[in-house]
Motif scaffolding. Structure first.
Motif, PDB file in Angstrom:
ATOM      1  N   ALA A 135       1.392  -7.733  -5.502  1.00 58.56           N
ATOM      2  CA  ALA A 135       0.375  -7.376  -6.306  1.00 58.56           C
ATOM      3  C   ALA A 135       0.171  -7.816  -7.780  1.00 58.56           C
ATOM      4  N   GLY A 136      -0.756  -7.727  -8.477  1.00 58.40           N
ATOM      5  CA  GLY A 136      -0.717  -8.237  -9.804  1.00 58.40           C
ATOM      6  C   GLY A 136      -1.871  -7.609 -10.763  1.00 58.40           C
ATOM      7  N   THR A 137      -2.014  -8.222 -11.820  1.00 59.50           N
ATOM      8  CA  THR A 137      -2.779  -7.613 -12.739  1.00 59.50           C
ATOM      9  C   THR A 137      -4.193  -8.397 -12.918  1.00 59.50           C
ATOM     10  N   ARG A 138      -5.283  -8.073 -13.926  1.00 52.80           N
ATOM     11  CA  ARG A 138      -6.320  -9.075 -14.155  1.00 52.80           C
ATOM     12  C   ARG A 138      -6.484  -9.105 -15.324  1.00 52.80           C
ATOM     13  N   PRO A 139      -6.644 -10.109 -15.926  1.00 56.59           N
ATOM     14  CA  PRO A 139      -7.122 -10.208 -17.331  1.00 56.59           C
ATOM     15  C   PRO A 139      -8.417  -9.382 -17.724  1.00 56.59           C
ATOM     16  N   GLY A 140      -8.081  -8.723 -18.940  1.00 56.02           N
ATOM     17  CA  GLY A 140      -9.352  -7.992 -19.502  1.00 56.02           C
ATOM     18  C   GLY A 140      -9.415  -6.605 -18.731  1.00 56.02           C
ATOM     19  N   GLY A 178      -5.153  -1.916 -14.618  1.00 54.75           N
ATOM     20  CA  GLY A 178      -4.615  -1.505 -13.155  1.00 54.75           C
ATOM     21  C   GLY A 178      -4.033  -2.469 -12.508  1.00 54.75           C
ATOM     22  N   VAL A 179      -3.913  -2.152 -11.322  1.00 53.76           N
ATOM     23  CA  VAL A 179      -2.928  -3.291 -10.281  1.00 53.76           C
ATOM     24  C   VAL A 179      -3.743  -3.711  -9.103  1.00 53.76           C
ATOM     25  N   TRP A 180      -3.975  -4.735  -8.828  1.00 53.60           N
ATOM     26  CA  TRP A 180      -4.699  -5.038  -7.450  1.00 53.60           C
ATOM     27  C   TRP A 180      -3.648  -5.722  -6.583  1.00 53.60           C
ATOM     28  N   VAL A 181      -4.109  -5.608  -5.229  1.00 58.39           N
ATOM     29  CA  VAL A 181      -3.369  -6.342  -4.081  1.00 58.39           C
ATOM     30  C   VAL A 181      -4.478  -7.135  -3.550  1.00 58.39           C
TER      31      VAL A 181
END
Length: 129
Positions: free
Chosen positions: A96-101, A104-107
């Protein structure tokens, strides 16, 4: 107790009955999406963020911490929550990771964790779903 000066931090882990919560950035109109269930209660709450659905099978975490002793930086606290989530998911084999701006956390393209916090007198409330 924490606001009154208790030195003990808490982490509440739970599931909710089905409910939509509307953070400070949410509007009731945001519920009118195709997947909104009109039979689910809606509550406005004192946290950041938009609309969040909670229900059975979803883990919700509410850290209750004093930020006064941790630098009084809400943005840093949120980034740390994201880092803890990414590290915890990795321990379970989920990349998983984050997104700039964004918070939350995404897969991949799917959001796996929403974060909405409230802070009163530098004590955290609300948290992660």
């Amino acid at each position: 107790a924490k606001v009154a000066g208790s030195p003990v931090d808490h982490l509440l882990l739970l599931e909710h009955e089905p409910v939509y919560t509307l953070g400070r950035g949410a509007r009731v109109e945001d519920l009118l999406g195709a997947d909104a269930r009109l039979d689910v209660p809606v509550h406005r709450v004192g946290r950041g963020g938009g609309v969040t659905w909670h229900g059975p099978g979803q883990l919700v975490a509410y850290p209750i911490l004093a930020l006064a002793a941790r630098g009084r930086d809400v943005h840093r606290y949120i980034r740390r929550l994201e880092a803890v989530l990414v590290a915890t998911l990795a321990r379970f084999g989920v990349a998983a990771g984050t997104r700039p701006g964004l918070t939350g956390v995404w897969v991949g393209e799917r959001k796996i964790a929403s974060i909405g916090v409230g802070v009163r007198r530098w004590v955290t409330m609300h948290g992660v779903a």
